[in-house]
Design a protein around this motif. Sequence first.
Motif, PDB file in Angstrom:
ATOM      1  N   GLY A  51       0.787  -1.226   0.000  1.00  0.00           N
ATOM      2  CA  GLY A  51       0.000   0.000   0.000  1.00  0.00           C
ATOM      3  C   GLY A  51       0.817   1.273   0.000  1.00  0.00           C
ATOM      4  N   GLU A  52       0.193   2.319  -0.501  1.00  0.00           N
ATOM      5  CA  GLU A  52       0.778   3.657  -0.470  1.00  0.00           C
ATOM      6  C   GLU A  52       0.482   4.296   0.874  1.00  0.00           C
ATOM      7  N   GLU A  53      -0.771   4.155   1.303  1.00  0.00           N
ATOM      8  CA  GLU A  53      -1.234   4.787   2.532  1.00  0.00           C
ATOM      9  C   GLU A  53      -2.025   3.740   3.319  1.00  0.00           C
ATOM     10  N   VAL A  54      -1.557   3.456   4.525  1.00  0.00           N
ATOM     11  CA  VAL A  54      -2.220   2.437   5.336  1.00  0.00           C
ATOM     12  C   VAL A  54      -2.606   3.046   6.677  1.00  0.00           C
ATOM     13  N   ALA A  55      -3.412   2.308   7.428  1.00  0.00           N
ATOM     14  CA  ALA A  55      -3.850   2.783   8.740  1.00  0.00           C
ATOM     15  C   ALA A  55      -3.779   1.650   9.746  1.00  0.00           C
ATOM     16  N   GLY A  56      -3.740   2.011  11.009  1.00  0.00           N
ATOM     17  CA  GLY A  56      -3.696   0.988  12.042  1.00  0.00           C
ATOM     18  C   GLY A  56      -3.529   1.595  13.411  1.00  0.00           C
ATOM     19  N   THR A  57      -3.210   0.746  14.375  1.00  0.00           N
ATOM     20  CA  THR A  57      -2.939   1.231  15.734  1.00  0.00           C
ATOM     21  C   THR A  57      -1.658   0.587  16.249  1.00  0.00           C
ATOM     22  N   ILE A  58      -0.986   1.324  17.115  1.00  0.00           N
ATOM     23  CA  ILE A  58       0.159   0.770  17.843  1.00  0.00           C
ATOM     24  C   ILE A  58      -0.219   0.841  19.322  1.00  0.00           C
ATOM     25  N   THR A  59      -0.248  -0.303  19.970  1.00  0.00           N
ATOM     26  CA  THR A  59      -0.601  -0.379  21.389  1.00  0.00           C
ATOM     27  C   THR A  59       0.632  -0.828  22.159  1.00  0.00           C
ATOM     28  N   PHE A  60       0.971  -0.107  23.216  1.00  0.00           N
ATOM     29  CA  PHE A  60       2.143  -0.525  23.991  1.00  0.00           C
ATOM     30  C   PHE A  60       1.984  -0.220  25.471  1.00  0.00           C
ATOM     31  N   VAL A  61       2.711  -1.010  26.260  1.00  0.00           N
ATOM     32  CA  VAL A  61       2.682  -0.891  27.718  1.00  0.00           C
ATOM     33  C   VAL A  61       4.106  -0.694  28.202  1.00  0.00           C
ATOM     34  N   TYR A  62       4.275   0.257  29.135  1.00  0.00           N
ATOM     35  CA  TYR A  62       5.614   0.484  29.668  1.00  0.00           C
ATOM     36  C   TYR A  62       5.531   0.975  31.114  1.00  0.00           C
ATOM     37  N   ASP A  63       6.654   0.834  31.797  1.00  0.00           N
ATOM     38  CA  ASP A  63       6.767   1.297  33.175  1.00  0.00           C
ATOM     39  C   ASP A  63       7.316   2.716  33.149  1.00  0.00           C
ATOM     40  N   HIS A  64       6.504   3.678  33.543  1.00  0.00           N
ATOM     41  CA  HIS A  64       6.956   5.078  33.408  1.00  0.00           C
ATOM     42  C   HIS A  64       8.045   5.443  34.416  1.00  0.00           C
ATOM     43  N   HIS A  65       8.352   4.523  35.355  1.00  0.00           N
ATOM     44  CA  HIS A  65       9.456   4.768  36.283  1.00  0.00           C
ATOM     45  C   HIS A  65      10.809   4.433  35.651  1.00  0.00           C
ATOM     46  N   THR A  66      10.782   3.701  34.532  1.00  0.00           N
ATOM     47  CA  THR A  66      12.053   3.383  33.878  1.00  0.00           C
ATOM     48  C   THR A  66      12.713   4.689  33.431  1.00  0.00           C
ATOM     49  N   ARG A  67      13.940   4.872  33.853  1.00  0.00           N
ATOM     50  CA  ARG A  67      14.660   6.131  33.657  1.00  0.00           C
ATOM     51  C   ARG A  67      14.652   6.581  32.189  1.00  0.00           C
ATOM     52  N   GLU A  68      14.247   7.797  31.943  1.00  0.00           N
ATOM     53  CA  GLU A  68      14.270   8.438  30.627  1.00  0.00           C
ATOM     54  C   GLU A  68      13.304   7.839  29.601  1.00  0.00           C
ATOM     55  N   LEU A  69      12.597   6.767  29.978  1.00  0.00           N
ATOM     56  CA  LEU A  69      11.767   6.096  28.967  1.00  0.00           C
ATOM     57  C   LEU A  69      10.618   6.984  28.473  1.00  0.00           C
ATOM     58  N   ALA A  70       9.913   7.623  29.392  1.00  0.00           N
ATOM     59  CA  ALA A  70       8.773   8.460  28.983  1.00  0.00           C
ATOM     60  C   ALA A  70       9.232   9.568  28.022  1.00  0.00           C
ATOM     61  N   HIS A  71      10.395  10.165  28.326  1.00  0.00           N
ATOM     62  CA  HIS A  71      10.928  11.208  27.439  1.00  0.00           C
ATOM     63  C   HIS A  71      11.284  10.646  26.076  1.00  0.00           C
ATOM     64  N   LYS A  72      11.901   9.478  26.095  1.00  0.00           N
ATOM     65  CA  LYS A  72      12.310   8.859  24.839  1.00  0.00           C
ATOM     66  C   LYS A  72      11.082   8.536  23.975  1.00  0.00           C
ATOM     67  N   LEU A  73      10.042   7.993  24.601  1.00  0.00           N
ATOM     68  CA  LEU A  73       8.839   7.633  23.846  1.00  0.00           C
ATOM     69  C   LEU A  73       8.159   8.880  23.265  1.00  0.00           C
ATOM     70  N   LEU A  74       8.204   9.975  24.010  1.00  0.00           N
ATOM     71  CA  LEU A  74       7.648  11.234  23.491  1.00  0.00           C
ATOM     72  C   LEU A  74       8.465  11.739  22.308  1.00  0.00           C
ATOM     73  N   ALA A  75       9.780  11.657  22.418  1.00  0.00           N
ATOM     74  CA  ALA A  75      10.656  12.119  21.330  1.00  0.00           C
ATOM     75  C   ALA A  75      10.410  11.297  20.060  1.00  0.00           C
ATOM     76  N   VAL A  76      10.279   9.981  20.233  1.00  0.00           N
ATOM     77  CA  VAL A  76      10.015   9.099  19.086  1.00  0.00           C
ATOM     78  C   VAL A  76       8.692   9.497  18.422  1.00  0.00           C
ATOM     79  N   GLN A  77       7.686   9.811  19.241  1.00  0.00           N
ATOM     80  CA  GLN A  77       6.377  10.171  18.687  1.00  0.00           C
ATOM     81  C   GLN A  77       6.419  11.531  17.981  1.00  0.00           C
ATOM     82  N   HIS A  78       7.192  12.475  18.532  1.00  0.00           N
ATOM     83  CA  HIS A  78       7.308  13.775  17.860  1.00  0.00           C
ATOM     84  C   HIS A  78       8.023  13.642  16.514  1.00  0.00           C
TER      85      HIS A  78
END
Length: 138
Positions: A51-78
């Motif tokens: 496909g040229e253009e597809v759609a879907g969802t990404i579902t994930f679970v993480y421990d927000h106490h893991t050092r720097e993880l929340a920031h990293k996940l935000l950076a990846v999303q931006h």
Amino acid sequence: MPMVIRFGVSMEESLLSRFDALISSKGYASRSEAIRDLVREELVRQEWLEGEEVAGTITFVYDHHTRELAHKLLAVQHDAGRNIIASQHVHLDHHNCLEVLVVKGKPKEVQRLAGRIKAARGVKHCLLSMTTTGKHVP
Ligand code: NI
């Protein structure tokens, strides 16, 4: 109503009995319904890959106490902002967060985003669900 065509399928007895057990456990009323779903799923998968253009969802679970993880996940999303249509964050319990991203874009972009989330240290589970508008899948 679209025209429905009946056709015969040959397979080994052992394969068929395993298939019957599987579809019975999933609650299918008939082999036909189960086979139709398998065919649709494979067509969606192929549409995704080509496909040229597809759609879907990404579902994930993480421990927000893991050092720097929340920031990293935000950076990846931006970084992948143009591929993310919507996101939902749920605080599952004291440690765990569940996020669902609704995504669209080129298959490679969306798969790359899911791969980056999955690879981040501290992400416990990440699932990319591919879907379609059904344009090419009756
Ligand atoms: Ni949270």
